[in-house]
Design a protein around this motif. Structure first.
Motif, short mmCIF file in Angstrom:
data_model
loop_
_atom_site.label_atom_id
_atom_site.label_comp_id
_atom_site.label_asym_id
_atom_site.label_seq_id
_atom_site.Cartn_x
_atom_site.Cartn_y
_atom_site.Cartn_z
N PRO A 287 -31.38 -59.74 -40.11
CA PRO A 287 -30.70 -58.55 -39.58
C PRO A 287 -31.20 -58.13 -38.20
O PRO A 287 -30.56 -57.33 -37.54
N LEU A 288 -32.33 -58.66 -37.77
CA LEU A 288 -32.90 -58.32 -36.46
C LEU A 288 -33.19 -59.61 -35.73
O LEU A 288 -33.93 -60.46 -36.25
N HIS A 289 -32.62 -59.78 -34.54
CA HIS A 289 -32.77 -61.05 -33.83
C HIS A 289 -33.69 -60.99 -32.63
O HIS A 289 -34.08 -62.04 -32.11
N MET A 290 -34.04 -59.81 -32.18
CA MET A 290 -34.93 -59.71 -31.01
C MET A 290 -35.93 -58.58 -31.22
O MET A 290 -35.55 -57.47 -31.59
N PHE A 291 -37.20 -58.88 -30.97
CA PHE A 291 -38.26 -57.88 -31.03
C PHE A 291 -39.11 -58.06 -29.79
O PHE A 291 -39.63 -59.16 -29.54
N THR A 292 -39.26 -57.02 -29.00
CA THR A 292 -39.93 -57.16 -27.71
C THR A 292 -41.40 -56.74 -27.78
O THR A 292 -41.79 -55.92 -28.61
N ARG A 293 -42.19 -57.30 -26.87
CA ARG A 293 -43.61 -56.99 -26.75
C ARG A 293 -43.96 -56.87 -25.26
O ARG A 293 -43.28 -57.44 -24.40
N TRP A 294 -45.05 -56.17 -24.99
CA TRP A 294 -45.57 -56.03 -23.63
C TRP A 294 -46.89 -56.78 -23.52
O TRP A 294 -47.74 -56.72 -24.41
N ALA A 295 -47.07 -57.48 -22.40
CA ALA A 295 -48.34 -58.15 -22.15
C ALA A 295 -49.38 -57.13 -21.71
O ALA A 295 -49.13 -56.31 -20.84
N LYS A 296 -50.54 -57.19 -22.34
CA LYS A 296 -51.65 -56.30 -21.97
C LYS A 296 -52.58 -56.93 -20.94
O LYS A 296 -53.33 -56.23 -20.26
N GLU A 297 -52.55 -58.25 -20.87
CA GLU A 297 -53.41 -58.99 -19.95
C GLU A 297 -52.71 -60.30 -19.59
O GLU A 297 -51.72 -60.67 -20.23
N PRO A 298 -53.20 -61.01 -18.58
CA PRO A 298 -52.57 -62.29 -18.24
C PRO A 298 -52.62 -63.23 -19.44
O PRO A 298 -53.61 -63.30 -20.16
N ALA A 299 -51.52 -63.94 -19.66
CA ALA A 299 -51.47 -64.82 -20.82
C ALA A 299 -50.42 -65.90 -20.60
O ALA A 299 -49.44 -65.70 -19.86
N GLU A 300 -50.64 -67.04 -21.22
CA GLU A 300 -49.66 -68.12 -21.22
C GLU A 300 -48.93 -68.10 -22.55
O GLU A 300 -49.56 -68.19 -23.61
N ILE A 301 -47.61 -67.92 -22.53
CA ILE A 301 -46.85 -67.84 -23.77
C ILE A 301 -46.30 -69.20 -24.20
O ILE A 301 -45.92 -69.39 -25.35
N ALA A 302 -46.22 -70.13 -23.26
CA ALA A 302 -45.80 -71.50 -23.54
C ALA A 302 -46.32 -72.35 -22.38
O ALA A 302 -46.73 -71.82 -21.34
N GLU A 303 -46.31 -73.65 -22.56
CA GLU A 303 -46.82 -74.52 -21.51
C GLU A 303 -46.05 -74.28 -20.21
O GLU A 303 -44.83 -74.40 -20.16
N GLY A 304 -46.79 -73.86 -19.18
CA GLY A 304 -46.17 -73.62 -17.88
C GLY A 304 -45.52 -72.27 -17.72
O GLY A 304 -44.92 -71.99 -16.68
N VAL A 305 -45.62 -71.40 -18.72
CA VAL A 305 -45.01 -70.07 -18.66
C VAL A 305 -46.09 -69.02 -18.85
O VAL A 305 -46.64 -68.87 -19.95
N SER A 306 -46.41 -68.30 -17.78
CA SER A 306 -47.44 -67.27 -17.83
C SER A 306 -46.84 -65.92 -17.53
O SER A 306 -45.84 -65.80 -16.81
N VAL A 307 -47.45 -64.88 -18.09
CA VAL A 307 -47.01 -63.50 -17.85
C VAL A 307 -48.21 -62.67 -17.42
O VAL A 307 -49.36 -63.03 -17.67
N GLU A 308 -47.91 -61.54 -16.80
CA GLU A 308 -48.93 -60.64 -16.29
C GLU A 308 -48.88 -59.32 -17.05
O GLU A 308 -47.88 -59.00 -17.71
N PRO A 309 -49.95 -58.51 -16.97
CA PRO A 309 -49.94 -57.21 -17.64
C PRO A 309 -48.73 -56.38 -17.23
O PRO A 309 -48.39 -56.30 -16.05
N GLY A 310 -48.05 -55.79 -18.23
CA GLY A 310 -46.86 -55.00 -17.98
C GLY A 310 -45.57 -55.79 -18.05
O GLY A 310 -44.48 -55.21 -18.00
N ASP A 311 -45.66 -57.13 -18.20
CA ASP A 311 -44.45 -57.94 -18.37
C ASP A 311 -43.97 -57.82 -19.81
O ASP A 311 -44.76 -57.78 -20.75
#
Length: 417
Positions: A303-327
């Motif tokens: 019944p729910l297809h998307m759940f969002t999160r915020w990055a608290k610190e720099p992190a790699e979520i998949a190979e070659g894909v990085s996010v920064e705090p606040g993303d």
């Protein structure tokens, strides 16, 4: 051997070099069957940047399950809820609720609030509701059985969970219709790019719902019982445990979450089971079979297809894909539950599957607090429905609402005569 991929739906465009996808979440074919797009994306880019939303999305089961538990990500944007939305006068009432909502907070505040209500939703407490859920399921069937046909969404799937959660909280069950209206208007805010009119309506609903809870709580203080609202009131009396805004937000969250997703899942489950053909009651021949069937329904059409999160610190979520705090990132639950890397025959309905699992209730500290209740309601209600109405059938192909990321039907018209 040449590797072949599912074909790309013509409503989706994909840039493989940048892993960027353009896909209108309101596209009618996607609304009715998102799994075609998910299958293609699993094959070419399990992690991708969704242009229309403006953030990275994760669809692989293992990655979604891992990121739910990764403490580098949370529901609360660094700086707090208002750092995300800013000052929005036309959404003051809505934002006031969200800022105090258990769902939008992180420890230590989240830990404190969740601890107050968690004991009412643990399995051993929920199990005490079994006779009431069964009796209510039968009474709802009694009301429609002689008619020979009904739209099972308003006649069965909706009133059961709203009645149970209203009774648990100690709010008037006769207000169920009004609470449903407030809830629907509020959750419209979670859709893709809500209009200014939708925002204004959600704010009015938030203000009206908040006023109702505040007024009801004031009257209940002199006659507290053993319900959830009384528990919250007792916590509010100890001022460092629960503020009035937290009390109101917690009550509304429990009321909304206690029925919104369960209604969608019940409708999706009935549709999925009826589309298997044959005697649907076989899926509930034993308690174990019923439990397995419900778990497969949760996986097959969540019944729910998307759940969002915020990055608290720099992190790699998949190979070659990085996010920064606040993303912001999105975990695609419906896609994860159909991941061919984690499930054999992911697009087939197989309650007896050996790889039975799902992320429909999330994981980690934000795992759905109402999961034991939702599972019990579905196990009992679906069994009663198919046992009482063995000739139940669809009279038209149900259509899904244009409401991504919630995934539920517009109607569920059935007959059994």
């Amino acid at each position: 051997m040449l590797q072949t991929f599912p074909s790309r739906p013509d409503y989706l465009s994909f840039d493989p070099a940048k892993r960027r996808v353009s896909l209108d979440p309101h596209e009618p074919r996607f609304v009715q069957n998102p799994y075609e797009a998910y299958a293609y994306l699993h094959a070419v880019a399990p992690t991708f940047f969704w242009e229309e939303y403006g953030f990275w999305c994760v669809s692989a089961y293992a990655d979604v399950n891992r990121l739910f538990r990764d403490k580098r990500f949370g529901r609360e944007k660094p700086g707090g809820y208002l750092a995300h939305v800013g000052t929005r006068d036309h959404l003051e009432a809505f934002d006031r609720l969200e800022a105090a909502s258990l769902l939008e907070l992180e420890p230590p505040v989240h830990t404190r609030l969740r601890g107050l209500v968690n004991r009412a939703f643990v399995s051993r407490q929920v199990e005490r509701l079994r006779p009431r859920i069964e009796a209510l399921s039968h009474s709802l069937i009694d009301a429609i059985e002689k008619e020979g046909k009904a739209d099972l969404l308003p006649a069965f799937a909706t009133p059961l969970p709203i009645t149970i959660i209203a009774e648990m909280l100690g709010v008037p069950v006769e207000m169920g219709g009004q609470m449903l209206d407030w809830s629907h208007r509020m959750v419209a805010m979670y859709m893709h790019r809500p209009s200014r009119q939708v925002e204004a309506d959600a704010n009015r609903a938030s203000a009206e719902f908040s006023d109702f809870i505040r007024d009801h709580a004031r009257r209940r203080r002199s006659a507290e019982g053993d319900d959830l609202l009384s528990l919250l009131l007792a916590a509010q009396a100890d001022g460092d445990r629960l503020s009035e805004d937290e009390l109101v937000a917690s009550a509304i969250l429990l009321l909304n979450a206690g029925h919104e997703a369960t209604v969608h899942q019940a409708g999706n489950a009935i549709r999925a089971i009826l589309m298997q053909g044959g005697d649907a009651s076989r899926f509930f021949a034993t308690p174990q079979a019923g439990e397995a069937t419900v778990e497969e329904c949760l996986r097959f059409d969540a019944p729910l297809h998307m759940f969002t999160r915020w990055a608290k610190e720099p992190a790699e979520i998949a190979e070659g894909v990085s996010v920064e705090p606040g993303d912001k990132i999105a975990l695609l639950l419906g896609a994860a539950n159909r991941d061919p890397a984690s499930f054999a025959e992911p697009h087939n309905f197989i309650p007896s599957r050996a790889d039975q699992k799902n992320v429909s209730f999330g994981a980690g500290i934000h795992f759905c607090i109402g999961a034991p209740l939702a599972r019990l309601e579905l196990q009992i209600a679906l069994r009663v429905l198919f046992e009482r109405l063995p000739k139940l059938r669809l009279v038209e192909e149900p259509r899904f609402r244009d409401s991504y990321h919630f995934h539920g039907l517009e109607t569920l018209r059935c007959a059994w005569d």
